[in-house]
Design a protein around this motif. Structure first.
Motif, PDB file in Angstrom:
ATOM      1  N   ASP A   1      -3.320  -9.169   8.061  1.00 50.31           N
ATOM      2  CA  ASP A   1      -3.183 -10.187   9.099  1.00 50.31           C
ATOM      3  C   ASP A   1      -2.991 -11.578   8.494  1.00 50.31           C
ATOM      4  O   ASP A   1      -2.200 -12.375   8.997  1.00 50.31           O
ATOM      5  N   ASN A   2      -3.719 -11.864   7.418  1.00 50.21           N
ATOM      6  CA  ASN A   2      -3.581 -13.170   6.772  1.00 50.21           C
ATOM      7  C   ASN A   2      -2.198 -13.345   6.149  1.00 50.21           C
ATOM      8  O   ASN A   2      -1.604 -14.419   6.225  1.00 50.21           O
ATOM      9  N   ALA A   3      -1.684 -12.306   5.527  1.00 47.61           N
ATOM     10  CA  ALA A   3      -0.348 -12.382   4.927  1.00 47.61           C
ATOM     11  C   ALA A   3       0.716 -12.556   6.002  1.00 47.61           C
ATOM     12  O   ALA A   3       1.642 -13.352   5.854  1.00 47.61           O
ATOM     13  N   ARG A   4       0.571 -11.827   7.107  1.00 53.91           N
ATOM     14  CA  ARG A   4       1.538 -11.963   8.195  1.00 53.91           C
ATOM     15  C   ARG A   4       1.469 -13.357   8.822  1.00 53.91           C
ATOM     16  O   ARG A   4       2.487 -13.945   9.179  1.00 53.91           O
ATOM     17  N   GLY A   5       0.264 -13.899   8.934  1.00 54.94           N
ATOM     18  CA  GLY A   5       0.104 -15.259   9.445  1.00 54.94           C
ATOM     19  C   GLY A   5       0.751 -16.288   8.543  1.00 54.94           C
ATOM     20  O   GLY A   5       1.366 -17.254   9.010  1.00 54.94           O
ATOM     21  N   TRP A   6       0.629 -16.093   7.230  1.00 53.14           N
ATOM     22  CA  TRP A   6       1.250 -17.011   6.262  1.00 53.14           C
ATOM     23  C   TRP A   6       2.770 -16.972   6.403  1.00 53.14           C
ATOM     24  O   TRP A   6       3.425 -18.010   6.435  1.00 53.14           O
ATOM     25  N   ALA A   7       3.331 -15.784   6.508  1.00 51.88           N
ATOM     26  CA  ALA A   7       4.785 -15.646   6.655  1.00 51.88           C
ATOM     27  C   ALA A   7       5.251 -16.220   7.989  1.00 51.88           C
ATOM     28  O   ALA A   7       6.268 -16.921   8.053  1.00 51.88           O
ATOM     29  N   ASP A   8       4.523 -15.952   9.054  1.00 54.88           N
ATOM     30  CA  ASP A   8       4.896 -16.475  10.368  1.00 54.88           C
ATOM     31  C   ASP A   8       4.807 -17.995  10.416  1.00 54.88           C
ATOM     32  O   ASP A   8       5.595 -18.641  11.104  1.00 54.88           O
ATOM     33  N   ALA A   9       3.854 -18.579   9.684  1.00 54.04           N
ATOM     34  CA  ALA A   9       3.746 -20.037   9.633  1.00 54.04           C
ATOM     35  C   ALA A   9       4.994 -20.650   8.993  1.00 54.04           C
ATOM     36  O   ALA A   9       5.493 -21.683   9.451  1.00 54.04           O
ATOM     37  N   TRP A  10       5.511 -20.024   7.939  1.00 51.77           N
ATOM     38  CA  TRP A  10       6.748 -20.513   7.312  1.00 51.77           C
ATOM     39  C   TRP A  10       7.930 -20.376   8.269  1.00 51.77           C
ATOM     40  O   TRP A  10       8.781 -21.264   8.347  1.00 51.77           O
ATOM     41  N   VAL A  11       7.976 -19.287   9.004  1.00 50.00           N
ATOM     42  CA  VAL A  11       9.074 -19.083   9.953  1.00 50.00           C
ATOM     43  C   VAL A  11       9.022 -20.160  11.034  1.00 50.00           C
ATOM     44  O   VAL A  11      10.036 -20.780  11.358  1.00 50.00           O
ATOM     45  N   ARG A  12       7.832 -20.429  11.580  1.00 52.66           N
ATOM     46  CA  ARG A  12       7.694 -21.450  12.616  1.00 52.66           C
ATOM     47  C   ARG A  12       8.026 -22.838  12.063  1.00 52.66           C
ATOM     48  O   ARG A  12       8.676 -23.647  12.740  1.00 52.66           O
ATOM     49  N   LYS A  13       7.587 -23.117  10.841  1.00 52.14           N
ATOM     50  CA  LYS A  13       7.819 -24.439  10.262  1.00 52.14           C
ATOM     51  C   LYS A  13       9.313 -24.713  10.056  1.00 52.14           C
ATOM     52  O   LYS A  13       9.813 -25.786  10.378  1.00 52.14           O
ATOM     53  N   LEU A  14      10.045 -23.733   9.558  1.00 49.02           N
ATOM     54  CA  LEU A  14      11.459 -23.956   9.256  1.00 49.02           C
ATOM     55  C   LEU A  14      12.376 -23.758  10.469  1.00 49.02           C
ATOM     56  O   LEU A  14      13.473 -24.283  10.489  1.00 49.02           O
TER      57      LEU A  14
ATOM     58  N   ALA B   1       2.452 -12.291  -0.214  1.00 45.63           N
ATOM     59  CA  ALA B   1       3.447 -12.943   0.641  1.00 45.63           C
ATOM     60  C   ALA B   1       4.143 -13.989  -0.214  1.00 45.63           C
ATOM     61  O   ALA B   1       3.496 -14.754  -0.931  1.00 45.63           O
ATOM     62  N   ALA B   2       5.467 -14.022  -0.163  1.00 45.09           N
ATOM     63  CA  ALA B   2       6.223 -14.940  -1.008  1.00 45.09           C
ATOM     64  C   ALA B   2       7.424 -15.488  -0.261  1.00 45.09           C
ATOM     65  O   ALA B   2       7.927 -14.863   0.679  1.00 45.09           O
ATOM     66  N   ARG B   3       7.863 -16.669  -0.689  1.00 45.30           N
ATOM     67  CA  ARG B   3       9.077 -17.276  -0.148  1.00 45.30           C
ATOM     68  C   ARG B   3      10.093 -17.350  -1.265  1.00 45.30           C
ATOM     69  O   ARG B   3       9.764 -17.718  -2.396  1.00 45.30           O
ATOM     70  N   PHE B   4      11.337 -16.972  -0.987  1.00 46.85           N
ATOM     71  CA  PHE B   4      12.393 -16.902  -1.986  1.00 46.85           C
ATOM     72  C   PHE B   4      13.552 -17.793  -1.582  1.00 46.85           C
ATOM     73  O   PHE B   4      13.806 -17.990  -0.393  1.00 46.85           O
ATOM     74  N   ASP B   5      14.295 -18.292  -2.586  1.00 49.76           N
ATOM     75  CA  ASP B   5      15.497 -19.059  -2.278  1.00 49.76           C
ATOM     76  C   ASP B   5      16.659 -18.103  -2.017  1.00 49.76           C
ATOM     77  O   ASP B   5      16.481 -16.891  -1.952  1.00 49.76           O
ATOM     78  N   ALA B   6      17.873 -18.650  -1.852  1.00 51.92           N
ATOM     79  CA  ALA B   6      19.036 -17.829  -1.520  1.00 51.92           C
ATOM     80  C   ALA B   6      19.387 -16.838  -2.628  1.00 51.92           C
ATOM     81  O   ALA B   6      19.976 -15.788  -2.368  1.00 51.92           O
ATOM     82  N   ASN B   7      19.028 -17.141  -3.877  1.00 52.77           N
ATOM     83  CA  ASN B   7      19.293 -16.248  -5.007  1.00 52.77           C
ATOM     84  C   ASN B   7      18.113 -15.338  -5.319  1.00 52.77           C
ATOM     85  O   ASN B   7      18.058 -14.739  -6.388  1.00 52.77           O
TER      86      ASN B   7
ATOM     87  N   ASP C   1       7.333 -19.967  -3.748  1.00 49.83           N
ATOM     88  CA  ASP C   1       5.871 -19.982  -3.735  1.00 49.83           C
ATOM     89  C   ASP C   1       5.373 -18.649  -3.203  1.00 49.83           C
ATOM     90  O   ASP C   1       6.103 -17.903  -2.564  1.00 49.83           O
ATOM     91  N   ARG C   2       4.114 -18.356  -3.526  1.00 49.00           N
ATOM     92  CA  ARG C   2       3.550 -17.069  -3.142  1.00 49.00           C
ATOM     93  C   ARG C   2       2.068 -17.228  -2.878  1.00 49.00           C
ATOM     94  O   ARG C   2       1.457 -18.215  -3.281  1.00 49.00           O
ATOM     95  N   CYS C   3       1.515 -16.243  -2.215  1.00 45.84           N
ATOM     96  CA  CYS C   3       0.093 -16.216  -1.924  1.00 45.84           C
ATOM     97  C   CYS C   3      -0.349 -14.756  -1.930  1.00 45.84           C
ATOM     98  O   CYS C   3       0.343 -13.887  -1.394  1.00 45.84           O
ATOM     99  N   VAL C   4      -1.492 -14.474  -2.545  1.00 43.55           N
ATOM    100  CA  VAL C   4      -2.005 -13.109  -2.659  1.00 43.55           C
ATOM    101  C   VAL C   4      -3.221 -12.972  -1.747  1.00 43.55           C
ATOM    102  O   VAL C   4      -4.119 -13.823  -1.765  1.00 43.55           O
ATOM    103  N   PHE C   5      -3.260 -11.906  -0.968  1.00 39.24           N
ATOM    104  CA  PHE C   5      -4.352 -11.651  -0.044  1.00 39.24           C
ATOM    105  C   PHE C   5      -4.958 -10.293  -0.348  1.00 39.24           C
ATOM    106  O   PHE C   5      -4.237  -9.325  -0.563  1.00 39.24           O
ATOM    107  N   THR C   6      -6.285 -10.229  -0.363  1.00 42.56           N
ATOM    108  CA  THR C   6      -7.002  -8.964  -0.534  1.00 42.56           C
ATOM    109  C   THR C   6      -8.152  -8.944   0.464  1.00 42.56           C
ATOM    110  O   THR C   6      -8.549  -9.967   0.994  1.00 42.56           O
TER     111      THR C   6
END
Length: 86
Positions: free
Chosen positions: A70-83, A48-54, A59-64
Motif C-alpha cells: 500500500d505504501n509503494a502504491r501510494g508513493w507511485a500514485d503521488a507522483w502520478v497526481r503531482k505530474l 518503487a522507482a521513477r525512471f526517465d524516458a531512457n 529516484d527510488r524508495c524501498v518499502f518492507t
C-alpha cells in the motif's frame, strides 16, 4: 513403525523456501513528462522507482513490512497526481 499419515505433509504445513523470489513488476505508469513510475516486488520487499524516458532511475524508495504494498502504491500514485496536476 511410522503410521502412513505421518510420512505425508498435511495442507498448511509445508515449509516456504527462504530463497529470494524472482523480481516481478506489479505496477507501471507512464507520466505526461515522459517519465514513468514502476513498482517491483520480491518476497516482502517492494521497490518503487521513477525512471526517465531512457529508463534510467531518477529516484527510488524501498518499502518492507506489513503495509509495504500500500505504501509503494501510494508513493507511485503521488507522483502520478503531482505530474498530471490533479
Amino acid at each position: 513403525n511410522v503410521a502412513r499419515s505421518q510420512s505425508r505433509q498435511r495442507f498448511g504445513q509445508g515449509r516456504i523456501n527462504p530463497r529470494p523470489m524472482p523480481v516481478t513488476i506489479i505496477h507501471k505508469a507512464f507520466l505526461a513528462d515522459g517519465t514513468q513510475v514502476a513498482i517491483a516486488q520480491t518476497n516482502d520487499t517492494f521497490v518503487a522507482a521513477r525512471f526517465d524516458a531512457n529508463e534510467r532511475p531518477l529516484d527510488r524508495c524501498v518499502f518492507t513490512g506489513g503495509s509495504a504494498r500500500d505504501n509503494a502504491r501510494g508513493w507511485a500514485d503521488a507522483w502520478v497526481r503531482k505530474l498530471r496536476g490533479f
